[in-house]
Design a protein around this motif. Structure first.
Motif, PDB file in Angstrom:
ATOM      1  N   LEU A 171       5.653   9.879  -4.569  1.00 42.40           N
ATOM      2  CA  LEU A 171       5.279  11.183  -4.043  1.00 42.40           C
ATOM      3  C   LEU A 171       6.436  11.778  -3.240  1.00 42.40           C
ATOM      4  CD1 LEU A 171       2.756  13.048  -3.802  1.00 42.40           C
ATOM      5  CD2 LEU A 171       2.334  11.970  -1.617  1.00 42.40           C
ATOM      6  N   LEU A 172       7.041  10.935  -2.414  1.00 44.17           N
ATOM      7  CA  LEU A 172       8.212  11.367  -1.637  1.00 44.17           C
ATOM      8  C   LEU A 172       9.284  11.894  -2.583  1.00 44.17           C
ATOM      9  CD1 LEU A 172       9.998  11.415   0.983  1.00 44.17           C
ATOM     10  CD2 LEU A 172      10.663   9.095   0.399  1.00 44.17           C
TER      11      LEU A 172
ATOM     12  N   ASN B 192      12.587  17.143   4.439  1.00 47.03           N
ATOM     13  CA  ASN B 192      11.660  17.369   5.546  1.00 47.03           C
ATOM     14  C   ASN B 192      10.222  17.213   5.075  1.00 47.03           C
ATOM     15  OD1 ASN B 192      10.699  18.086   8.053  1.00 47.03           O
ATOM     16  ND2 ASN B 192      10.678  20.266   7.571  1.00 47.03           N
ATOM     17  N   ILE B 193       9.900  17.900   3.972  1.00 49.86           N
ATOM     18  CA  ILE B 193       8.514  17.893   3.515  1.00 49.86           C
ATOM     19  C   ILE B 193       8.162  16.571   2.849  1.00 49.86           C
ATOM     20  CG2 ILE B 193       6.947  19.035   1.913  1.00 49.86           C
ATOM     21  CD1 ILE B 193       8.446  21.646   2.952  1.00 49.86           C
ATOM     22  N   GLY B 194       9.151  15.953   2.218  1.00 49.83           N
ATOM     23  CA  GLY B 194       8.936  14.614   1.675  1.00 49.83           C
ATOM     24  C   GLY B 194       8.562  13.632   2.772  1.00 49.83           C
ATOM     25  N   PHE B 195       9.345  13.649   3.859  1.00 46.68           N
ATOM     26  CA  PHE B 195       9.054  12.766   4.998  1.00 46.68           C
ATOM     27  C   PHE B 195       7.701  13.099   5.606  1.00 46.68           C
ATOM     28  CE2 PHE B 195      13.859  12.248   5.779  1.00 46.68           C
ATOM     29  CZ  PHE B 195      13.888  11.108   5.001  1.00 46.68           C
ATOM     30  N   ARG B 196       7.413  14.405   5.672  1.00 41.55           N
ATOM     31  CA  ARG B 196       6.135  14.824   6.254  1.00 41.55           C
ATOM     32  C   ARG B 196       4.978  14.268   5.423  1.00 41.55           C
ATOM     33  NH1 ARG B 196       5.265  21.061   6.251  1.00 41.55           N
ATOM     34  NH2 ARG B 196       6.909  21.004   7.815  1.00 41.55           N
ATOM     35  N   THR B 197       5.123  14.383   4.100  1.00 42.48           N
ATOM     36  CA  THR B 197       4.066  13.862   3.227  1.00 42.48           C
ATOM     37  C   THR B 197       3.902  12.362   3.447  1.00 42.48           C
ATOM     38  OG1 THR B 197       4.849  15.492   1.657  1.00 42.48           O
ATOM     39  CG2 THR B 197       3.232  13.943   0.865  1.00 42.48           C
ATOM     40  N   MET B 198       5.035  11.662   3.569  1.00 46.20           N
ATOM     41  CA  MET B 198       4.969  10.219   3.819  1.00 46.20           C
ATOM     42  C   MET B 198       4.260   9.928   5.142  1.00 46.20           C
ATOM     43  SD  MET B 198       6.009   8.573   1.345  1.00 46.20           S
ATOM     44  CE  MET B 198       6.177   6.901   1.900  1.00 46.20           C
ATOM     45  N   ALA B 199       4.554  10.757   6.150  1.00 47.79           N
ATOM     46  CA  ALA B 199       3.924  10.546   7.459  1.00 47.79           C
ATOM     47  C   ALA B 199       2.419  10.764   7.356  1.00 47.79           C
ATOM     48  CB  ALA B 199       4.539  11.483   8.489  1.00 47.79           C
ATOM     49  N   PHE B 200       2.008  11.800   6.596  1.00 42.73           N
ATOM     50  CA  PHE B 200       0.581  12.052   6.378  1.00 42.73           C
ATOM     51  C   PHE B 200      -0.057  10.812   5.748  1.00 42.73           C
ATOM     52  CE2 PHE B 200       0.272  16.983   6.033  1.00 42.73           C
ATOM     53  CZ  PHE B 200       0.767  17.069   7.316  1.00 42.73           C
ATOM     54  N   VAL B 201       0.632  10.283   4.733  1.00 44.06           N
ATOM     55  CA  VAL B 201       0.118   9.101   4.045  1.00 44.06           C
ATOM     56  C   VAL B 201       0.030   7.929   5.014  1.00 44.06           C
ATOM     57  CG1 VAL B 201       0.676   7.391   2.287  1.00 44.06           C
ATOM     58  CG2 VAL B 201       0.889   9.810   1.765  1.00 44.06           C
ATOM     59  N   SER B 202       1.053   7.769   5.863  1.00 35.98           N
ATOM     60  CA  SER B 202       1.066   6.644   6.805  1.00 35.98           C
ATOM     61  C   SER B 202      -0.072   6.757   7.808  1.00 35.98           C
ATOM     62  CB  SER B 202       2.391   6.576   7.553  1.00 35.98           C
ATOM     63  OG  SER B 202       3.449   6.522   6.646  1.00 35.98           O
TER      64      SER B 202
ATOM     65  N   ARG C 116       0.809  -1.213   0.000  1.00 32.98           N
ATOM     66  CA  ARG C 116       0.000   0.000   0.000  1.00 32.98           C
ATOM     67  C   ARG C 116       0.844   1.265   0.000  1.00 32.98           C
ATOM     68  NH1 ARG C 116      -5.267   0.225   1.443  1.00 32.98           N
ATOM     69  NH2 ARG C 116      -4.960   2.283   0.557  1.00 32.98           N
ATOM     70  N   ILE C 117       2.012   1.198   0.648  1.00 31.62           N
ATOM     71  CA  ILE C 117       2.805   2.412   0.814  1.00 31.62           C
ATOM     72  C   ILE C 117       3.734   2.653  -0.391  1.00 31.62           C
ATOM     73  CG2 ILE C 117       4.963   1.668   1.969  1.00 31.62           C
ATOM     74  CD1 ILE C 117       2.822   4.156   3.702  1.00 31.62           C
ATOM     75  N   ALA C 118       4.061   1.582  -1.117  1.00 37.05           N
ATOM     76  CA  ALA C 118       5.054   1.686  -2.182  1.00 37.05           C
ATOM     77  C   ALA C 118       4.757   2.786  -3.213  1.00 37.05           C
ATOM     78  CB  ALA C 118       5.232   0.333  -2.863  1.00 37.05           C
ATOM     79  N   PRO C 119       3.504   2.877  -3.705  1.00 38.06           N
ATOM     80  CA  PRO C 119       3.237   3.906  -4.734  1.00 38.06           C
ATOM     81  C   PRO C 119       3.551   5.317  -4.245  1.00 38.06           C
ATOM     82  CG  PRO C 119       1.321   2.489  -4.401  1.00 38.06           C
ATOM     83  CD  PRO C 119       2.315   2.093  -3.390  1.00 38.06           C
TER      84      PRO C 119
END
Lengths: 193, 249
Positions: free
Chosen positions: B68-69, B104-114, B61-64
């Motif tokens: 985005l990251l 920073n924002i890449g990780f943040r986006t990933m965290a939002f997704v998680s 689920r997270i791979a796609p």
């Protein structure tokens, strides 16, 4: 015939369904946006306006308070359920964009749904999404050229893809006859000239 | 949205939503990539432990979203503010600040997704809507419309394919180029929306015929209560966040 300004269940139902269909379409739109945005900032923003389409379309059809906000939030939750790429922030985007669209219609007292107002509503949604971006994400950290490009293109895109497109699609839907009992057709029947 | 049987799936959906939104707010406050990376670890850890989402499913689920990251980081690194130029290539100008912001924002986006994934993977839609109605006072008119609409979601996919097939069978010519693309989108979308409106009307009539008036004068067959598990979940999240705070301090 006088129509009150309180939404009935039928209107809520079609708003939510239209929004969810839009949410379904948005999921397919996201990869296109991301690809364009990575290539050149602003390129993605030129098609960003599609995300505000649900709110403007539903408001144009039902023409009552609260519909634009409801539609945007419902579209966002549909997108979230379908596994859209922005996680829970989709809901916050929906809330911001819906509220902005709603404010424009409110300013015109839910009486004027002509093209200029629709364009304005789409543009306002674009502005709201930019505010959210500036607050949560990447907008403030971009260099000036990229930032300006994003702002201008997204607002314009909101006006065109949400405002103009909603007018076009609503026109096509009116032709199919499914909207005969909604404000968009009824108000025209009351005042044909 | 489905449900795994775990502590997180038994947390009241409204409270879970609220807690996740607060966690996301904290992520927005974090300004350096390391803190954000630690914060990103929280939903990932929770998903794999207390939420019992199988590792394989989580990864699939997270791979796609790794795309985005990559695009977010790339955009900020290549077009971000900053003075210390690391590398220049054509109109791309990589700076140290840009890279740091990008990560920073890449990780943040990933965290939002998680957090989104953790939420959707452990929450049953019906329960969510019921809870929004029972705890957050979402008007029943809207709640039941949402419930009905969510049920239709899988059908739209099918219908979209049907409309496409119907056009093909009738030999509707595909116009090449951007104009054709726009025409095609309108051709497929309008029937989909028209069908949707007809469906919505049928649902509305059916519900109203059975006495649904959308008022609060109603009882619930299924209640979604607030339990001690909500407290436990709050404590877990709070402890982890304090942990991160101590770690980066």
């Amino acid at each position: 015939m006088k129509t009150g300004n309180v939404v009935n269940f039928r209107e809520v139902m079609i708003t939510v369904i239209l929004a969810i269909i839009c949410g379904f379409l948005y999921v397919g739109w996201a990869p296109l946006f991301m690809g364009l945005d990575a290539a050149l900032p602003g390129a993605g923003d030129s098609i960003y306006g599609v995300w505000f389409f649900a709110g403007v379309l539903a408001a144009l059809i039902v023409q009552k308070p609260g519909i634009a906000l409801l539609a945007e939030v419902a579209a966002a939750s549909g997108e979230l359920l379908m596994g859209g790429p922005y996680g829970l922030s989709t809901l916050l985007y929906g809330l911001a964009q819906g509220a902005a669209t709603e404010v424009i219609f409110l300013i015109f007292g839910y009486k004027n749904f002509k093209l200029p107002v629709l364009l304005l509503a789409g543009a306002a949604a674009g502005a709201a999404s930019l505010v959210y971006d500036a607050f949560s994400g990447y907008l403030a950290e971009l260099n000036t050229t990229a930032m300006t490009a994003k702002i201008v293109l997204r607002v314009l895109s909101g006006a065109i893809f949400a405002g103009l497109l909603a007018q076009v699609v609503a026109g096509l839907l009116v032709k199919t006859g499914v909207l005969n009992s909604y404000a968009i057709v009824k108000k025209k029947m009351e005042r044909p000239f | 949205m489905s449900e795994t049987d775990s502590l997180v799936s038994r947390v009241n959906p409204s409270i879970k939503l609220f807690l996740h939104l607060i966690a996301m707010l904290l992520l927005i406050v974090a300004k350096d990539p390391v803190t954000t990376l630690y914060l990103l670890a929280i939903p990932v850890l929770l998903s794999l432990t207390v939420a019992r989402i199988p590792l394989k499913r989580f990864l699939v689920r997270i791979a796609p979203f790794l795309v985005l990251l990559a695009t977010t980081t790339w955009m900020l690194a290549a077009y971000g503010k900053g003075t210390t130029v690391v590398y220049e290539l054509g109109w791309f100008r990589f700076t140290e600040e840009g890279l740091s912001n990008g990560l920073n924002i890449g990780f943040r986006t990933m965290a939002f997704v998680s957090y989104g994934l953790l939420f959707t993977e452990t929450t049953d839609v019906t329960k969510l809507v019921l809870s929004l109605m029972q705890q957050c006072k979402l008007p029943p008119k809207i709640a039941y419309a949402m419930l009905a609409a969510f049920r239709f979601l899988p059908m739209f996919k099918e219908e979209y394919e049907q409309v496409k097939a119907a056009h093909r069978v009738r030999g509707v010519a595909r116009v090449p180029g951007i104009r054709g693309k726009v025409q095609a989108v309108l051709r497929y979308t309008v029937p989909l929306l028209a069908q949707g409106i007809r469906k919505a009307e049928r649902v509305a009539v059916a519900l109203e015929a059975r006495g649904f008036d959308g008022s609060w004068n109603r009882t619930f067959y299924r209640t979604v209560p607030i339990t001690w598990r909500d407290g436990v979940y709050l404590v877990i999240l709070a402890v982890l966040h304090v942990g991160v705070w101590v770690l980066v301090k």
